[in-house]
Design a protein around this motif. Structure first.
Motif, PDB file in Angstrom:
ATOM      1  N   TYR A  68      -1.007  -7.754   1.352  1.00 55.07           N
ATOM      2  CA  TYR A  68       0.059  -6.917   0.818  1.00 55.07           C
ATOM      3  C   TYR A  68       1.448  -7.473   1.146  1.00 55.07           C
ATOM      4  O   TYR A  68       2.431  -6.760   1.089  1.00 55.07           O
ATOM      5  N   ARG A  71       6.113  -7.315  -0.127  1.00 56.44           N
ATOM      6  CA  ARG A  71       6.429  -6.023  -0.735  1.00 56.44           C
ATOM      7  C   ARG A  71       7.075  -5.142   0.328  1.00 56.44           C
ATOM      8  O   ARG A  71       6.989  -5.420   1.511  1.00 56.44           O
ATOM      9  N   SER A  74       6.587   0.735   1.977  1.00 56.33           N
ATOM     10  CA  SER A  74       6.056   1.821   1.155  1.00 56.33           C
ATOM     11  C   SER A  74       5.078   1.290   0.113  1.00 56.33           C
ATOM     12  O   SER A  74       4.016   1.871  -0.119  1.00 56.33           O
ATOM     13  N   GLU A  75       5.415   0.159  -0.514  1.00 57.27           N
ATOM     14  CA  GLU A  75       4.503  -0.447  -1.490  1.00 57.27           C
ATOM     15  C   GLU A  75       3.228  -0.931  -0.824  1.00 57.27           C
ATOM     16  O   GLU A  75       2.130  -0.778  -1.391  1.00 57.27           O
ATOM     17  N   TYR A  78       1.110   2.073  -0.175  1.00 57.34           N
ATOM     18  CA  TYR A  78       0.553   2.556  -1.444  1.00 57.34           C
ATOM     19  C   TYR A  78      -0.655   1.723  -1.847  1.00 57.34           C
ATOM     20  O   TYR A  78      -1.715   2.257  -2.183  1.00 57.34           O
ATOM     21  N   GLN A 172       2.527   8.483  -4.138  1.00 60.03           N
ATOM     22  CA  GLN A 172       3.844   7.881  -4.354  1.00 60.03           C
ATOM     23  C   GLN A 172       4.956   8.819  -3.903  1.00 60.03           C
ATOM     24  O   GLN A 172       5.909   8.388  -3.245  1.00 60.03           O
TER      25      GLN A 172
END
Length: 185
Positions: A68, A71, A74-75, A78, A172
């Motif tokens: 991940y 990014r 928060s992304e 998610y 989200q």
């Protein structure tokens, strides 16, 4: 006969639970479906609850198998949480039945283990998202992430929208609220 793997046993258990329910599933039914004695199952699992744990382990593994980087926090959260939920999606109803089994009044020992399970998954979420808060900020972050994770998961269990879009929208919104509070660092 080749040794059974935990994955084979779990896959068979999920298929059988789909045909009936998690409540009605018995270890002897799994052994019969695999054409093996109960002792062969016992070498891999000794309780039906261990099958549920293996199911959640599989979701943890799926979440951790992705990168991940690059990014925002928060992304990353998610993507990690949605990956975890997607791993469980093929057996959403059975996942809910597993939790109801754990929450039965006579299963206090399973309820305590479920709390530890949530804590472990939240720690892996923090790792997958590369969150680095420490001290009091980490404690607040863990509490907020635990509440977010449980709330989203419970919502997901009852979400019948296509691709569980309602749950993803809720996720989200909750992550955005956490961003505004500066929780995800």
């Amino acid at each position: 006969m080749e040794a059974l793997t935990k994955a084979q046993i779990l896959d068979t258990a999920l298929q059988l639970a789909t045909a009936s329910s998690w409540e009605q599933l018995r270890l002897c039914d799994i052994a019969s479906a695999l054409n093996c004695p109960l002792s062969a199952l016992y070498q891999q699992i000794s309780t039906k609850d261990q099958l549920a744990d293996a199911w959640f382990d599989r979701a943890d593994q799926q979440m951790l198998s992705h990168c991940y980087q690059g990014r925002s926090a928060s992304e990353r959260l998610y993507l990690a949480i949605s990956s975890w939920l997607n791993a469980l999606a093929p057996y959403q109803q059975q996942t809910g039945q597993m939790l109801l089994y754990k929450l039965e009044p006579g299963h206090v020992h399973l309820q305590a283990a479920a709390l530890l399970r949530i804590s472990a998954t939240v720690q892996w979420l923090r790792e997958a998202a590369a969150l680095s808060a420490s001290g009091l900020a980490r404690i607040g972050q863990e509490l907020a992430l635990s509440a977010l994770f449980v709330g989203v998961f419970v919502h997901w269990l009852n979400d019948r929208s296509d691709g569980q879009q309602q749950t993803l929208q809720l996720l989200q919104r909750k992550l955005s609220a956490g961003d505004k509070l500066g929780l995800w660092r």
